[in-house]
Scaffold this motif. Structure first.
Motif, PDB file in Angstrom:
ATOM      1  N   VAL A 176       0.850  -1.192   0.000  1.00  0.00           N
ATOM      2  CA  VAL A 176       0.000   0.000   0.000  1.00  0.00           C
ATOM      3  C   VAL A 176       0.887   1.245   0.000  1.00  0.00           C
ATOM      4  N   ASP A 177       0.563   2.200  -0.871  1.00  0.00           N
ATOM      5  CA  ASP A 177       1.251   3.492  -0.900  1.00  0.00           C
ATOM      6  C   ASP A 177       0.211   4.554  -0.558  1.00  0.00           C
ATOM      7  N   VAL A 178       0.114   4.871   0.724  1.00  0.00           N
ATOM      8  CA  VAL A 178      -0.924   5.788   1.193  1.00  0.00           C
ATOM      9  C   VAL A 178      -0.758   7.175   0.588  1.00  0.00           C
ATOM     10  N   ASP A 179       0.464   7.654   0.461  1.00  0.00           N
ATOM     11  CA  ASP A 179       0.699   8.978  -0.111  1.00  0.00           C
ATOM     12  C   ASP A 179       0.258   9.031  -1.574  1.00  0.00           C
ATOM     13  N   HIS A 180       0.522   7.977  -2.298  1.00  0.00           N
ATOM     14  CA  HIS A 180       0.102   7.900  -3.700  1.00  0.00           C
ATOM     15  C   HIS A 180      -1.416   7.955  -3.820  1.00  0.00           C
ATOM     16  N   LEU A 181      -2.111   7.210  -2.993  1.00  0.00           N
ATOM     17  CA  LEU A 181      -3.570   7.210  -3.030  1.00  0.00           C
ATOM     18  C   LEU A 181      -4.128   8.586  -2.667  1.00  0.00           C
ATOM     19  N   ALA A 182      -3.524   9.245  -1.685  1.00  0.00           N
ATOM     20  CA  ALA A 182      -3.978  10.576  -1.278  1.00  0.00           C
ATOM     21  C   ALA A 182      -3.773  11.581  -2.406  1.00  0.00           C
ATOM     22  N   ARG A 183      -2.673  11.461  -3.107  1.00  0.00           N
ATOM     23  CA  ARG A 183      -2.403  12.374  -4.228  1.00  0.00           C
ATOM     24  C   ARG A 183      -3.474  12.249  -5.305  1.00  0.00           C
ATOM     25  N   ILE A 184      -3.890  11.026  -5.578  1.00  0.00           N
ATOM     26  CA  ILE A 184      -4.940  10.812  -6.579  1.00  0.00           C
ATOM     27  C   ILE A 184      -6.227  11.507  -6.150  1.00  0.00           C
ATOM     28  N   ARG A 185      -6.612  11.329  -4.898  1.00  0.00           N
ATOM     29  CA  ARG A 185      -7.849  11.941  -4.418  1.00  0.00           C
ATOM     30  C   ARG A 185      -7.778  13.468  -4.446  1.00  0.00           C
ATOM     31  N   GLU A 186      -6.603  14.019  -4.166  1.00  0.00           N
ATOM     32  CA  GLU A 186      -6.447  15.469  -4.152  1.00  0.00           C
ATOM     33  C   GLU A 186      -6.530  16.076  -5.550  1.00  0.00           C
ATOM     34  N   ASP A 187      -6.203  15.295  -6.568  1.00  0.00           N
ATOM     35  CA  ASP A 187      -6.173  15.813  -7.936  1.00  0.00           C
ATOM     36  C   ASP A 187      -7.107  15.015  -8.840  1.00  0.00           C
ATOM     37  N   ARG A 188      -8.246  14.604  -8.279  1.00  0.00           N
ATOM     38  CA  ARG A 188      -9.147  13.695  -8.984  1.00  0.00           C
ATOM     39  C   ARG A 188      -9.648  14.251 -10.311  1.00  0.00           C
ATOM     40  N   ALA A 189      -9.908  15.551 -10.405  1.00  0.00           N
ATOM     41  CA  ALA A 189     -10.455  16.120 -11.633  1.00  0.00           C
ATOM     42  C   ALA A 189      -9.477  15.974 -12.795  1.00  0.00           C
ATOM     43  N   ALA A 190      -8.184  16.107 -12.516  1.00  0.00           N
ATOM     44  CA  ALA A 190      -7.178  15.978 -13.569  1.00  0.00           C
ATOM     45  C   ALA A 190      -6.828  14.528 -13.845  1.00  0.00           C
ATOM     46  N   ILE A 191      -6.855  13.696 -12.815  1.00  0.00           N
ATOM     47  CA  ILE A 191      -6.429  12.308 -12.967  1.00  0.00           C
ATOM     48  C   ILE A 191      -7.545  11.430 -13.526  1.00  0.00           C
ATOM     49  N   ALA A 192      -8.802  11.767 -13.235  1.00  0.00           N
ATOM     50  CA  ALA A 192      -9.932  10.982 -13.751  1.00  0.00           C
ATOM     51  C   ALA A 192     -10.921  11.893 -14.480  1.00  0.00           C
ATOM     52  N   PRO A 193     -10.484  12.576 -15.545  1.00  0.00           N
ATOM     53  CA  PRO A 193     -11.412  13.427 -16.296  1.00  0.00           C
ATOM     54  C   PRO A 193     -12.502  12.565 -16.927  1.00  0.00           C
ATOM     55  N   GLY A 194     -13.743  13.016 -16.859  1.00  0.00           N
ATOM     56  CA  GLY A 194     -14.829  12.205 -17.395  1.00  0.00           C
ATOM     57  C   GLY A 194     -15.445  11.282 -16.369  1.00  0.00           C
ATOM     58  N   GLY A 195     -14.875  11.230 -15.155  1.00  0.00           N
ATOM     59  CA  GLY A 195     -15.490  10.457 -14.087  1.00  0.00           C
ATOM     60  C   GLY A 195     -15.540   8.964 -14.329  1.00  0.00           C
ATOM     61  N   LEU A 196     -16.725   8.401 -14.189  1.00  0.00           N
ATOM     62  CA  LEU A 196     -16.886   6.953 -14.251  1.00  0.00           C
ATOM     63  C   LEU A 196     -16.381   6.369 -15.557  1.00  0.00           C
ATOM     64  N   LEU A 197     -16.612   7.055 -16.661  1.00  0.00           N
ATOM     65  CA  LEU A 197     -16.151   6.539 -17.951  1.00  0.00           C
ATOM     66  C   LEU A 197     -14.645   6.324 -17.934  1.00  0.00           C
ATOM     67  N   HIS A 198     -13.906   7.286 -17.431  1.00  0.00           N
ATOM     68  CA  HIS A 198     -12.453   7.145 -17.405  1.00  0.00           C
ATOM     69  C   HIS A 198     -12.028   6.010 -16.470  1.00  0.00           C
TER      70      HIS A 198
END
Length: 207
Positions: free
Chosen positions: A19-41
């Motif tokens: 588990v990389d907790v810092d990596h997971l937190a980074r994704i959540r903090e930048d969700r709009a850029a990392i998962a553009p399009g939401g569920l589809l992406h």
């Protein structure tokens, strides 16, 4: 993780950490850029692994199910997620859900998914899901594991061998994310970008 796993060769993920907790937190903090399009992406991130498997084996199939509760599952008929046994005989699954994909995350030349956005790996899906259940069937055993917001909340729970292999990823996106979509037609059109992967879509939302 057991010291024996540190010697395993890293190809897509680092076997030395589960588990990389810092990596997971980074994704959540930048969700709009990392998962553009939401569920589809998020769906395309999961399907890309089924496409990888289909490409390695000369062809394959996955089924995408859009459930009535808003969750989604992707099931393929491949070889299953790489799972090995440590020096004590304990199963260790490649940490695809809770650590970064070394091929794509933070790489400027990462592969593009069919929606035109960079592929970053399965950890994006896990980190941005309220819960995710990973069912993994291989020739050497079968296990299921549950994650919440990317962090495993169970160990690898053994399953009875039913004679099949493959991977099922069932997840429920955590908000806020962009529009929920997609339509089956939209998903099928994008999936055509993977020539080795046949995709079936079971939309239960309209039933």
């Amino acid at each position: 993780m057991d010291r024996s796993t540190a010697a395993w060769r890293n190809t897509t993920h680092d076997w030395a950490r589960s588990v990389d907790v810092d990596h997971l937190a980074r994704i959540r903090e930048d969700r709009a850029a990392i998962a553009p399009g939401g569920l589809l992406h998020l769906l395309l991130e999961v399907m890309a692994y089924a496409a990888d498997e289909a490409g390695c084996t000369g062809g394959g199939r996955c089924t995408v199910t859009l459930h009535t509760d808003g969750s989604v599952s992707v099931a393929d008929e491949g070889r299953g997620t790489d799972t090995r046994f440590d020096d004590h005989g304990r199963p260790v699954k490649k940490p695809v859900m809770a650590t970064k994909d070394l091929r794509f995350f933070d790489h400027p030349d990462a592969q593009l998914l069919p929606d035109g956005h960079p592929r970053r790996g399965m950890s994006v899906v896990a980190a941005l899901s309220a819960w995710l259940v990973h069912t993994n069937r291989r020739a050497g055993g079968a296990w299921v594991q549950r994650y919440e917001h990317g962090v495993p909340v169970t160990g690898l729970t053994p399953l009875a061998d039913d004679g099949t292999t493959g991977t099922t990823v069932h997840f429920s996106p955590a908000g806020p994310l962009p529009p929920q979509g997609p339509t089956p037609g939209e998903l099928a059109a994008l999936a055509a970008a993977w020539p080795h992967l046949a995709v079936g879509i079971d939309d239960r939302r309209a039933r």
